[in-house]
Write a protein that holds these residues in place. Structure first.
Motif, mmCIF file in Angstrom:
data_model
loop_
_atom_site.group_PDB
_atom_site.id
_atom_site.type_symbol
_atom_site.label_atom_id
_atom_site.label_comp_id
_atom_site.label_asym_id
_atom_site.label_seq_id
_atom_site.Cartn_x
_atom_site.Cartn_y
_atom_site.Cartn_z
ATOM 1 N N TYR A 1 25.235 10.304 14.532
ATOM 2 C CA TYR A 1 24.883 11.017 13.313
ATOM 3 C C TYR A 1 25.758 12.255 13.167
ATOM 4 C CZ TYR A 1 22.097 13.942 10.158
ATOM 5 O OH TYR A 1 21.689 14.754 9.127
ATOM 6 N N ASP A 2 26.299 12.444 11.983
ATOM 7 C CA ASP A 2 27.219 13.546 11.714
ATOM 8 C C ASP A 2 26.860 14.163 10.363
ATOM 9 O OD1 ASP A 2 29.317 15.259 11.258
ATOM 10 O OD2 ASP A 2 30.890 13.821 11.759
ATOM 11 N N PRO A 3 26.052 15.224 10.328
ATOM 12 C CA PRO A 3 25.673 15.828 9.048
ATOM 13 C C PRO A 3 26.866 16.323 8.239
ATOM 14 C CG PRO A 3 25.010 17.212 10.910
ATOM 15 C CD PRO A 3 25.423 15.905 11.478
ATOM 16 N N ARG A 4 27.934 16.735 8.922
ATOM 17 C CA ARG A 4 29.149 17.135 8.209
ATOM 18 C C ARG A 4 29.674 15.982 7.357
ATOM 19 N NH1 ARG A 4 33.751 15.360 8.368
ATOM 20 N NH2 ARG A 4 33.242 14.122 10.206
ATOM 21 N N ALA A 5 29.718 14.796 7.945
ATOM 22 C CA ALA A 5 30.225 13.626 7.234
ATOM 23 C C ALA A 5 29.333 13.263 6.047
ATOM 24 C CB ALA A 5 30.336 12.441 8.191
ATOM 25 N N VAL A 6 28.018 13.438 6.217
ATOM 26 C CA VAL A 6 27.094 13.128 5.126
ATOM 27 C C VAL A 6 27.320 14.085 3.952
ATOM 28 C CG1 VAL A 6 24.667 13.082 4.421
ATOM 29 C CG2 VAL A 6 25.352 12.134 6.641
ATOM 30 N N ASP B 1 21.052 3.308 8.487
ATOM 31 C CA ASP B 1 20.189 4.014 9.423
ATOM 32 C C ASP B 1 20.500 5.507 9.465
ATOM 33 O OD1 ASP B 1 18.458 2.040 10.717
ATOM 34 O OD2 ASP B 1 20.301 1.173 11.501
ATOM 35 N N VAL B 2 21.697 5.881 9.055
ATOM 36 C CA VAL B 2 22.184 7.254 9.201
ATOM 37 C C VAL B 2 21.221 8.293 8.637
ATOM 38 C CG1 VAL B 2 23.985 8.875 8.463
ATOM 39 C CG2 VAL B 2 24.610 6.606 9.301
ATOM 40 N N ILE B 3 20.677 8.040 7.455
ATOM 41 C CA ILE B 3 19.848 9.050 6.806
ATOM 42 C C ILE B 3 18.483 9.216 7.470
ATOM 43 C CG2 ILE B 3 21.000 8.772 4.584
ATOM 44 C CD1 ILE B 3 18.530 7.194 3.634
ATOM 45 N N TRP B 4 18.168 8.355 8.426
ATOM 46 C CA TRP B 4 16.873 8.444 9.099
ATOM 47 C C TRP B 4 16.966 9.089 10.474
ATOM 48 C CZ3 TRP B 4 13.429 7.682 5.523
ATOM 49 C CH2 TRP B 4 13.745 6.833 4.450
ATOM 50 N N TYR B 5 18.156 9.495 10.897
ATOM 51 C CA TYR B 5 18.325 10.127 12.207
ATOM 52 C C TYR B 5 17.959 11.606 12.202
ATOM 53 C CZ TYR B 5 21.041 5.960 13.531
ATOM 54 O OH TYR B 5 21.450 4.682 13.794
ATOM 55 N N CYS B 6 18.087 12.261 11.076
ATOM 56 C CA CYS B 6 17.836 13.704 10.967
ATOM 57 C C CYS B 6 16.384 14.031 11.280
ATOM 58 C CB CYS B 6 18.183 14.163 9.552
ATOM 59 S SG CYS B 6 17.707 15.857 9.161
ATOM 60 N N GLY B 7 16.167 15.066 12.104
ATOM 61 C CA GLY B 7 14.817 15.516 12.434
ATOM 62 C C GLY B 7 14.295 16.577 11.484
ATOM 63 N N GLU B 8 15.104 16.972 10.486
ATOM 64 C CA GLU B 8 14.734 17.975 9.490
ATOM 65 C C GLU B 8 14.336 19.308 10.130
ATOM 66 O OE1 GLU B 8 11.866 16.284 6.834
ATOM 67 O OE2 GLU B 8 13.201 14.689 6.172
ATOM 68 N N GLU C 1 17.122 -0.627 9.962
ATOM 69 C CA GLU C 1 16.070 -0.694 10.982
ATOM 70 C C GLU C 1 15.153 0.520 10.926
ATOM 71 O OE1 GLU C 1 16.896 -1.905 15.259
ATOM 72 O OE2 GLU C 1 16.332 0.198 15.532
ATOM 73 N N LYS C 2 15.743 1.706 10.920
ATOM 74 C CA LYS C 2 14.944 2.932 10.908
ATOM 75 C C LYS C 2 14.276 3.156 9.559
ATOM 76 C CE LYS C 2 15.915 3.458 15.111
ATOM 77 N NZ LYS C 2 14.903 2.918 16.055
ATOM 78 N N GLY C 3 14.908 2.708 8.499
ATOM 79 C CA GLY C 3 14.304 2.828 7.182
ATOM 80 C C GLY C 3 13.036 1.997 7.057
ATOM 81 N N ARG C 4 13.033 0.826 7.662
ATOM 82 C CA ARG C 4 11.856 -0.041 7.603
ATOM 83 C C ARG C 4 10.643 0.593 8.262
ATOM 84 N NH1 ARG C 4 15.947 -3.998 7.957
ATOM 85 N NH2 ARG C 4 15.978 -4.000 10.252
ATOM 86 N N GLN C 5 10.867 1.580 9.127
ATOM 87 C CA GLN C 5 9.754 2.261 9.766
ATOM 88 C C GLN C 5 8.929 3.085 8.773
ATOM 89 O OE1 GLN C 5 11.510 4.429 13.024
ATOM 90 N NE2 GLN C 5 11.667 2.610 14.311
ATOM 91 N N GLN C 6 9.408 3.216 7.547
ATOM 92 C CA GLN C 6 8.614 3.872 6.511
ATOM 93 C C GLN C 6 7.301 3.140 6.298
ATOM 94 O OE1 GLN C 6 9.588 6.954 4.702
ATOM 95 N NE2 GLN C 6 10.564 6.766 6.710
#
Length: 229
Positions: A39-44, A63-70, A105-110
């Motif tokens: 995950y690279d917030p700079r790249a996002v 999956d990238v947008i679901w890695y951030c812990g906010e 995969e991580k998005g489906r966890q919604q």
């Protein structure tokens, strides 16, 4: 029909989080998630500011947008006043609205989160209740929790909890009037409609894989293909 970029730019999180990224990478250096995930917030932030529809479409399916812990550590460091964590929030909301969250995969966890909200908050009035924290779904709790789970009534009596009973006390049954008010808040604010969207998109995804919803829930709750770090 609005483009994805137009929808994204209307989100208050995007408005407050995106100024002008100069690609310095300070946000990535401070980001706890970047240490453990791919995950690279700079790249996002840099990708989003390019206003490329294809890029946005790819992000809300990833999956990238679901890695951030906010945690918002990025907000405290950016020399341009950007907040990648808020940009991520806007991308997540867009993925939920467009139904593309089921493509990762991580998005489906919604769906697992939706089940928690439905069951815990809208049925019980609590964010979590002990009888729903099943040992087989939380092996990290260890054998102590297994024993507590098996002897729950005795444990709550010892600690003087009024668990799921009428009257005063910890973990008491929430009265019907308060529960009705809570559900009305979800109705008025769009929360109910939002949860229904998560449900319908998840049902469609489950149908694609010929999986019933209980199996789908258990699968998305525990799935990890090992490619995220």
């Amino acid at each position: 029909m609005s483009t994805l970029i137009e929808k994204l730019k209307k989100d208050i999180h995007y408005i407050e989080g995106m100024n002008s990224c100069m690609n310095c990478g300070v946000c990535t250096a401070i980001c706890p998630a970047a240490e453990f995930y791919d995950y690279d917030p700079r790249a996002v932030a840099d990708s989003v500011q390019r206003n490329d529809e294809t890029t946005i479409n790819a992000l809300i399916r990833s999956d990238v947008i679901w890695y951030c812990g906010e945690c918002m550590s990025c907000k405290t460091r950016c020399p341009r006043g950007n907040t990648p964590g808020l940009i991520i929030m806007a991308l997540r909301k867009l993925a939920q609205e467009e139904g593309t969250f089921v493509e990762s995969e991580k998005g489906r966890q919604q769906y697992a989160l939706k089940r928690v909200i439905d069951t815990h908050i809208l049925e019980r009035g609590y964010c979590v209740t002990p009888d729903l924290v099943k040992p087989e779904m939380h092996p990290e709790q260890g054998p102590v929790w297994e024993w507590i789970y098996e002897h729950m009534d005795d444990v709550f009596e010892r600690v003087h909890a009024n668990y799921r009973k009428h009257g005063a006390g910890a973990l008491r049954e929430v009265d019907p009037e308060s529960m009705d008010e809570l559900r009305k808040i979800f109705d008025v604010t769009g929360g109910t409609e939002f949860l229904q969207k998560i449900q319908s998109c998840s049902e469609e995804k489950a149908a694609e894989t010929h999986t019933d919803m209980e199996e789908y829930f258990l699968h998305v709750y525990t799935e990890n293909n090992g490619s995220h770090s």
